[in-house]
Design a protein around this motif. Structure first.
Motif, PDB file in Angstrom:
ATOM      1  N   ILE A  48     -21.306  -4.876 -69.754  1.00 16.67           N
ATOM      2  CA  ILE A  48     -22.557  -5.541 -70.120  1.00 16.67           C
ATOM      3  C   ILE A  48     -23.626  -5.296 -69.073  1.00 16.67           C
ATOM      4  O   ILE A  48     -24.784  -5.021 -69.385  1.00 16.67           O
ATOM      5  N   VAL A  49     -23.252  -5.373 -67.801  1.00 15.70           N
ATOM      6  CA  VAL A  49     -24.208  -5.130 -66.717  1.00 15.70           C
ATOM      7  C   VAL A  49     -24.724  -3.690 -66.765  1.00 15.70           C
ATOM      8  O   VAL A  49     -25.920  -3.447 -66.569  1.00 15.70           O
ATOM      9  N   LEU A  50     -23.848  -2.724 -67.052  1.00 18.85           N
ATOM     10  CA  LEU A  50     -24.285  -1.329 -67.151  1.00 18.85           C
ATOM     11  C   LEU A  50     -25.285  -1.127 -68.275  1.00 18.85           C
ATOM     12  O   LEU A  50     -26.277  -0.408 -68.109  1.00 18.85           O
ATOM     13  N   ILE A  51     -25.052  -1.750 -69.414  1.00 18.73           N
ATOM     14  CA  ILE A  51     -25.981  -1.616 -70.533  1.00 18.73           C
ATOM     15  C   ILE A  51     -27.337  -2.220 -70.182  1.00 18.73           C
ATOM     16  O   ILE A  51     -28.383  -1.609 -70.432  1.00 18.73           O
ATOM     17  N   VAL A  52     -27.340  -3.405 -69.595  1.00 18.00           N
ATOM     18  CA  VAL A  52     -28.597  -4.055 -69.222  1.00 18.00           C
ATOM     19  C   VAL A  52     -29.339  -3.220 -68.184  1.00 18.00           C
ATOM     20  O   VAL A  52     -30.558  -3.018 -68.282  1.00 18.00           O
ATOM     21  N   TYR A  53     -28.623  -2.703 -67.207  1.00 19.07           N
ATOM     22  CA  TYR A  53     -29.241  -1.856 -66.175  1.00 19.07           C
ATOM     23  C   TYR A  53     -29.859  -0.610 -66.789  1.00 19.07           C
ATOM     24  O   TYR A  53     -30.973  -0.220 -66.445  1.00 19.07           O
ATOM     25  N   GLN A  54     -29.158   0.006 -67.724  1.00 14.11           N
ATOM     26  CA  GLN A  54     -29.677   1.222 -68.354  1.00 14.11           C
ATOM     27  C   GLN A  54     -30.900   0.914 -69.206  1.00 14.11           C
ATOM     28  O   GLN A  54     -31.862   1.682 -69.216  1.00 14.11           O
ATOM     29  N   ILE A  55     -30.894  -0.197 -69.921  1.00 13.00           N
ATOM     30  CA  ILE A  55     -32.068  -0.580 -70.709  1.00 13.00           C
ATOM     31  C   ILE A  55     -33.263  -0.804 -69.803  1.00 13.00           C
ATOM     32  O   ILE A  55     -34.376  -0.349 -70.096  1.00 13.00           O
ATOM     33  N   LEU A  81     -29.979  11.044 -73.747  1.00 13.17           N
ATOM     34  CA  LEU A  81     -28.628  11.472 -73.379  1.00 13.17           C
ATOM     35  C   LEU A  81     -28.014  10.533 -72.343  1.00 13.17           C
ATOM     36  O   LEU A  81     -26.841  10.162 -72.449  1.00 13.17           O
ATOM     37  N   ASP A  82     -28.813  10.146 -71.347  1.00 17.65           N
ATOM     38  CA  ASP A  82     -28.324   9.189 -70.349  1.00 17.65           C
ATOM     39  C   ASP A  82     -27.974   7.854 -70.996  1.00 17.65           C
ATOM     40  O   ASP A  82     -26.950   7.244 -70.685  1.00 17.65           O
ATOM     41  N   PHE A  83     -28.831   7.403 -71.888  1.00 18.85           N
ATOM     42  CA  PHE A  83     -28.612   6.120 -72.544  1.00 18.85           C
ATOM     43  C   PHE A  83     -27.338   6.153 -73.391  1.00 18.85           C
ATOM     44  O   PHE A  83     -26.528   5.230 -73.343  1.00 18.85           O
ATOM     45  N   SER A 127     -24.768   8.134 -73.024  1.00 17.32           N
ATOM     46  CA  SER A 127     -23.583   8.253 -72.172  1.00 17.32           C
ATOM     47  C   SER A 127     -23.204   6.911 -71.554  1.00 17.32           C
ATOM     48  O   SER A 127     -22.020   6.588 -71.445  1.00 17.32           O
ATOM     49  N   VAL A 128     -24.199   6.130 -71.167  1.00 20.56           N
ATOM     50  CA  VAL A 128     -23.907   4.804 -70.608  1.00 20.56           C
ATOM     51  C   VAL A 128     -23.359   3.878 -71.684  1.00 20.56           C
ATOM     52  O   VAL A 128     -22.434   3.099 -71.431  1.00 20.56           O
ATOM     53  N   ILE A 129     -23.897   3.971 -72.897  1.00 22.54           N
ATOM     54  CA  ILE A 129     -23.377   3.161 -74.000  1.00 22.54           C
ATOM     55  C   ILE A 129     -21.912   3.525 -74.277  1.00 22.54           C
ATOM     56  O   ILE A 129     -21.062   2.649 -74.470  1.00 22.54           O
ATOM     57  N   PHE A 130     -21.596   4.818 -74.278  1.00 20.14           N
ATOM     58  CA  PHE A 130     -20.223   5.270 -74.512  1.00 20.14           C
ATOM     59  C   PHE A 130     -19.292   4.772 -73.410  1.00 20.14           C
ATOM     60  O   PHE A 130     -18.202   4.258 -73.682  1.00 20.14           O
ATOM     61  N   LEU A 131     -19.720   4.897 -72.152  1.00 20.52           N
ATOM     62  CA  LEU A 131     -18.915   4.425 -71.031  1.00 20.52           C
ATOM     63  C   LEU A 131     -18.721   2.913 -71.103  1.00 20.52           C
ATOM     64  O   LEU A 131     -17.626   2.399 -70.860  1.00 20.52           O
ATOM     65  N   SER A 132     -19.776   2.195 -71.456  1.00 16.98           N
ATOM     66  CA  SER A 132     -19.679   0.743 -71.566  1.00 16.98           C
ATOM     67  C   SER A 132     -18.726   0.327 -72.673  1.00 16.98           C
ATOM     68  O   SER A 132     -17.986  -0.647 -72.526  1.00 16.98           O
ATOM     69  N   ALA A 133     -18.723   1.067 -73.772  1.00 20.25           N
ATOM     70  CA  ALA A 133     -17.800   0.756 -74.869  1.00 20.25           C
ATOM     71  C   ALA A 133     -16.358   0.960 -74.415  1.00 20.25           C
ATOM     72  O   ALA A 133     -15.485   0.148 -74.730  1.00 20.25           O
ATOM     73  N   ILE A 134     -16.121   2.034 -73.675  1.00 20.75           N
ATOM     74  CA  ILE A 134     -14.771   2.282 -73.161  1.00 20.75           C
ATOM     75  C   ILE A 134     -14.340   1.157 -72.223  1.00 20.75           C
ATOM     76  O   ILE A 134     -13.221   0.645 -72.321  1.00 20.75           O
TER      77      ILE A 134
END
Length: 86
Positions: free
Chosen positions: A29-36, A52-54, A56-63
């Motif tokens: 959740i923190v990674l998604i908020v930081y990326q937004i 692409l960065d967004f 990739s972060v969404i994919f990593l956060s889902a994992i």
């Protein structure tokens, strides 16, 4: 930030796995908020790179999120099975 974990009375391993799983979920959740916030702060920029960065972060956060959810389910399973072995 506060994240919740369940403390199992009969298993230290289950409590530890639940704690780590909750940490993974909070990290996602923190990674998604930081990326937004980074996308909003960047303004224009190159749209393809930002997208692409967004993604990739969404994919990593889902994992991380589903990995944490799996750890927590495993911890619950361990805690439920431990009393049966006694």
């Amino acid at each position: 930030m506060i994240f919740f974990y369940k403390e199992y009375e009969n298993s230290i391993l289950s409590t530890l796995l639940d704690y780590i799983g909750a940490g993974f979920q909070m990290l996602s959740i923190v990674l998604i908020v930081y990326q937004i916030l980074e996308v909003v702060q960047s303004g224009g920029g190159v749209a393809g790179t930002i997208l692409l960065d967004f993604l990739s972060v969404i994919f990593l956060s889902a994992i991380l999120f589903f990995g944490g959810k799996g750890m927590r389910a495993g911890a619950r399973k361990i805690a439920q099975n431990k009393p049966k072995k006694k």
